[in-house]
Design a protein around this motif. Structure first.
Motif, PDB file in Angstrom:
ATOM      1  N   TYR A  22      31.023 -49.246  47.275  1.00 29.75           N
ATOM      2  CA  TYR A  22      30.913 -50.650  47.695  1.00 29.75           C
ATOM      3  C   TYR A  22      32.118 -51.449  47.227  1.00 29.75           C
ATOM      4  O   TYR A  22      32.603 -52.338  47.934  1.00 29.75           O
ATOM      5  CB  TYR A  22      29.622 -51.251  47.138  1.00 29.75           C
ATOM      6  CG  TYR A  22      29.410 -52.700  47.523  1.00 29.75           C
ATOM      7  CD1 TYR A  22      28.939 -53.046  48.800  1.00 29.75           C
ATOM      8  CD2 TYR A  22      29.694 -53.732  46.623  1.00 29.75           C
ATOM      9  CE1 TYR A  22      28.759 -54.371  49.152  1.00 29.75           C
ATOM     10  CE2 TYR A  22      29.510 -55.054  46.967  1.00 29.75           C
ATOM     11  CZ  TYR A  22      29.038 -55.375  48.238  1.00 29.75           C
ATOM     12  OH  TYR A  22      28.869 -56.692  48.587  1.00 29.75           O
ATOM     13  N   SER A  23      32.639 -51.110  46.041  1.00 27.63           N
ATOM     14  CA  SER A  23      33.780 -51.843  45.494  1.00 27.63           C
ATOM     15  C   SER A  23      35.052 -51.597  46.297  1.00 27.63           C
ATOM     16  O   SER A  23      36.020 -52.353  46.176  1.00 27.63           O
ATOM     17  CB  SER A  23      34.020 -51.449  44.030  1.00 27.63           C
ATOM     18  OG  SER A  23      34.473 -50.095  43.939  1.00 27.63           O
ATOM     19  N   HIS A  24      35.068 -50.548  47.108  1.00 27.08           N
ATOM     20  CA  HIS A  24      36.215 -50.237  47.957  1.00 27.08           C
ATOM     21  C   HIS A  24      35.953 -50.621  49.419  1.00 27.08           C
ATOM     22  O   HIS A  24      36.728 -50.255  50.303  1.00 27.08           O
ATOM     23  CB  HIS A  24      36.557 -48.750  47.866  1.00 27.08           C
ATOM     24  CG  HIS A  24      37.367 -48.402  46.661  1.00 27.08           C
ATOM     25  ND1 HIS A  24      36.895 -48.552  45.370  1.00 27.08           N
ATOM     26  CD2 HIS A  24      38.639 -47.916  46.542  1.00 27.08           C
ATOM     27  CE1 HIS A  24      37.834 -48.167  44.515  1.00 27.08           C
ATOM     28  NE2 HIS A  24      38.888 -47.775  45.191  1.00 27.08           N
ATOM     29  N   GLY A  25      34.864 -51.342  49.643  1.00 23.38           N
ATOM     30  CA  GLY A  25      34.571 -51.817  50.995  1.00 23.38           C
ATOM     31  C   GLY A  25      34.067 -50.768  51.953  1.00 23.38           C
ATOM     32  O   GLY A  25      34.134 -50.949  53.176  1.00 23.38           O
ATOM     33  N   ILE A  26      33.546 -49.646  51.419  1.00 24.71           N
ATOM     34  CA  ILE A  26      33.044 -48.558  52.262  1.00 24.71           C
ATOM     35  C   ILE A  26      31.535 -48.688  52.436  1.00 24.71           C
ATOM     36  O   ILE A  26      30.797 -48.839  51.463  1.00 24.71           O
ATOM     37  CB  ILE A  26      33.373 -47.190  51.652  1.00 24.71           C
ATOM     38  CG1 ILE A  26      34.885 -47.041  51.420  1.00 24.71           C
ATOM     39  CG2 ILE A  26      32.863 -46.059  52.541  1.00 24.71           C
ATOM     40  CD1 ILE A  26      35.710 -47.078  52.658  1.00 24.71           C
ATOM     41  N   ALA A  39      37.782 -42.460  46.801  1.00 25.40           N
ATOM     42  CA  ALA A  39      37.460 -43.779  47.346  1.00 25.40           C
ATOM     43  C   ALA A  39      38.689 -44.425  47.985  1.00 25.40           C
ATOM     44  O   ALA A  39      38.599 -45.028  49.065  1.00 25.40           O
ATOM     45  CB  ALA A  39      36.901 -44.678  46.249  1.00 25.40           C
ATOM     46  N   ASP A  40      39.837 -44.309  47.332  1.00 23.56           N
ATOM     47  CA  ASP A  40      41.069 -44.878  47.887  1.00 23.56           C
ATOM     48  C   ASP A  40      41.379 -44.278  49.255  1.00 23.56           C
ATOM     49  O   ASP A  40      41.760 -44.991  50.191  1.00 23.56           O
ATOM     50  CB  ASP A  40      42.253 -44.614  46.947  1.00 23.56           C
ATOM     51  CG  ASP A  40      42.183 -45.427  45.663  1.00 23.56           C
ATOM     52  OD1 ASP A  40      41.422 -46.419  45.614  1.00 23.56           O
ATOM     53  OD2 ASP A  40      42.895 -45.058  44.696  1.00 23.56           O
ATOM     54  N   ARG A  41      41.197 -42.971  49.379  1.00 14.32           N
ATOM     55  CA  ARG A  41      41.505 -42.299  50.647  1.00 14.32           C
ATOM     56  C   ARG A  41      40.476 -42.614  51.725  1.00 14.32           C
ATOM     57  O   ARG A  41      40.821 -42.699  52.907  1.00 14.32           O
ATOM     58  CB  ARG A  41      41.643 -40.792  50.401  1.00 14.32           C
ATOM     59  CG  ARG A  41      42.962 -40.464  49.715  1.00 14.32           C
ATOM     60  CD  ARG A  41      42.996 -39.119  49.024  1.00 14.32           C
ATOM     61  NE  ARG A  41      44.323 -38.877  48.447  1.00 14.32           N
ATOM     62  CZ  ARG A  41      44.754 -39.429  47.310  1.00 14.32           C
ATOM     63  NH1 ARG A  41      43.944 -40.233  46.612  1.00 14.32           N
ATOM     64  NH2 ARG A  41      45.970 -39.188  46.871  1.00 14.32           N
ATOM     65  N   LEU A  42      39.228 -42.783  51.338  1.00 14.35           N
ATOM     66  CA  LEU A  42      38.220 -43.191  52.321  1.00 14.35           C
ATOM     67  C   LEU A  42      38.524 -44.594  52.861  1.00 14.35           C
ATOM     68  O   LEU A  42      38.328 -44.865  54.052  1.00 14.35           O
ATOM     69  CB  LEU A  42      36.829 -43.163  51.693  1.00 14.35           C
ATOM     70  CG  LEU A  42      36.257 -41.775  51.389  1.00 14.35           C
ATOM     71  CD1 LEU A  42      34.951 -41.909  50.616  1.00 14.35           C
ATOM     72  CD2 LEU A  42      36.031 -40.980  52.671  1.00 14.35           C
ATOM     73  N   ALA A  43      38.986 -45.484  51.980  1.00  5.92           N
ATOM     74  CA  ALA A  43      39.341 -46.834  52.426  1.00  5.92           C
ATOM     75  C   ALA A  43      40.491 -46.795  53.426  1.00  5.92           C
ATOM     76  O   ALA A  43      40.492 -47.536  54.422  1.00  5.92           O
ATOM     77  CB  ALA A  43      39.703 -47.696  51.220  1.00  5.92           C
ATOM     78  N   ALA A 164      44.177 -37.603  58.190  1.00  6.93           N
ATOM     79  CA  ALA A 164      45.360 -38.442  57.981  1.00  6.93           C
ATOM     80  C   ALA A 164      45.368 -39.074  56.598  1.00  6.93           C
ATOM     81  O   ALA A 164      46.425 -39.343  56.028  1.00  6.93           O
ATOM     82  CB  ALA A 164      45.436 -39.517  59.054  1.00  6.93           C
ATOM     83  N   ALA A 165      44.169 -39.301  56.035  1.00 11.23           N
ATOM     84  CA  ALA A 165      44.055 -39.910  54.711  1.00 11.23           C
ATOM     85  C   ALA A 165      44.085 -38.883  53.586  1.00 11.23           C
ATOM     86  O   ALA A 165      44.021 -39.256  52.412  1.00 11.23           O
ATOM     87  CB  ALA A 165      42.771 -40.731  54.626  1.00 11.23           C
ATOM     88  N   GLY A 166      44.153 -37.587  53.925  1.00 14.58           N
ATOM     89  CA  GLY A 166      44.318 -36.564  52.896  1.00 14.58           C
ATOM     90  C   GLY A 166      43.076 -35.795  52.520  1.00 14.58           C
ATOM     91  O   GLY A 166      43.111 -35.007  51.559  1.00 14.58           O
ATOM     92  N   LEU A 167      41.958 -35.974  53.246  1.00 12.13           N
ATOM     93  CA  LEU A 167      40.747 -35.222  52.952  1.00 12.13           C
ATOM     94  C   LEU A 167      40.679 -33.969  53.811  1.00 12.13           C
ATOM     95  O   LEU A 167      41.330 -33.873  54.854  1.00 12.13           O
ATOM     96  CB  LEU A 167      39.498 -36.077  53.181  1.00 12.13           C
ATOM     97  CG  LEU A 167      39.257 -37.180  52.140  1.00 12.13           C
ATOM     98  CD1 LEU A 167      39.931 -38.476  52.566  1.00 12.13           C
ATOM     99  CD2 LEU A 167      37.762 -37.422  51.926  1.00 12.13           C
ATOM    100  N   VAL A 168      39.866 -32.996  53.370  1.00  9.90           N
ATOM    101  CA  VAL A 168      39.672 -31.763  54.131  1.00  9.90           C
ATOM    102  C   VAL A 168      38.183 -31.579  54.429  1.00  9.90           C
ATOM    103  O   VAL A 168      37.322 -32.032  53.674  1.00  9.90           O
ATOM    104  CB  VAL A 168      40.210 -30.514  53.387  1.00  9.90           C
ATOM    105  CG1 VAL A 168      41.708 -30.637  53.142  1.00  9.90           C
ATOM    106  CG2 VAL A 168      39.470 -30.289  52.078  1.00  9.90           C
TER     107      VAL A 168
END
Length: 207
Positions: A22-26, A39-43, A164-168
């Motif tokens: 929630y703190s990252h707006g997700i 969290a940074d990558r999800l944002a 694109a955000a770096g997740l697999v």
């Protein structure tokens, strides 16, 4: 996940704290914790989506005891469906869908189960989250062909922004994406994972 090439990858903890999505707006189901790097990558991935479309996380950090319960439950189901199966064979079968606790990305705060939502609710991604290969006739696999064209399009969109955000993605589960765990290290040709198992902090008692 039972592959020795994955289980033998060391985890060298970088110390990223757990944060509330929630703190990252997700958008998330209740309070979901993940490592800050995740969290940074999800944002970032969320910002890549078209207007009116959002990521929605169903699960992030999972307690070790719960991971063990899920693994053992699925293992028992496979043993019922495959009488006479050996311990080694059932371990491999179970591990393709539920990670053994020693390598599980969720217990490291490194993985999320997620979907896409819009103003009218969840998108069609082909199956509900957590549907097993046996229940879905394999439609839970990311590249499954026995799903609608709309679901395939939505899965492609999900993959575009998260990759694109770096997740697999773990390919037996279209909803499971991770960063910093052993599977990520294997897929990204890294010599170590960034995160090992962790637990949510216990809130301090108030007097």
């Amino acid at each position: 996940m039972s592959d020795d090439r994955i289980t033998e990858i060391p985890a060298i903890e970088v110390g990223d704290p757990l944060v509330d999505l929630y703190s990252h707006g997700i958008s998330a189901e209740g309070r979901q914790l993940v490592r800050e790097g995740v969290a940074d990558r999800l944002a970032v991935a969320d910002s890549f989506l078209p207007t009116g479309v959002r990521l929605h996380v169903v699960e992030g950090l999972r307690p070790l005891r719960l991971q063990l319960e899920i693994y053992n439950g699925y293992r028992a189901e496979l043993q019922r469906l495959n009488p006479g199966i050996s311990d080694a064979e059932v371990h491999v079968l179970a591990s393709r869908f539920v990670s053994p606790v020693e390598v599980a990305p969720h217990v490291a705060g490194a993985a999320v189960d997620l979907t896409l939502v819009g103003e009218h609710g969840p998108f069609d991604l082909g199956t509900p989250i957590d549907t097993t290969p046996e229940q879905s006739n394999g439609a839970c696999f990311f590249d499954a062909t026995n799903i609608s064209r709309e679901a395939r399009t939505n899965r492609a969109l999900l993959a575009d922004v998260l990759t694109a955000a770096g997740l697999v993605n773990y390919p037996t589960e279209w909803w499971h994406w991770s960063y910093g765990d052993r599977y990520w290290a294997f897929m990204e040709h890294r010599d170590h994972a960034l995160y090992g198992p962790t637990e949510a902090p216990v809130p301090a008692e108030r007097f």
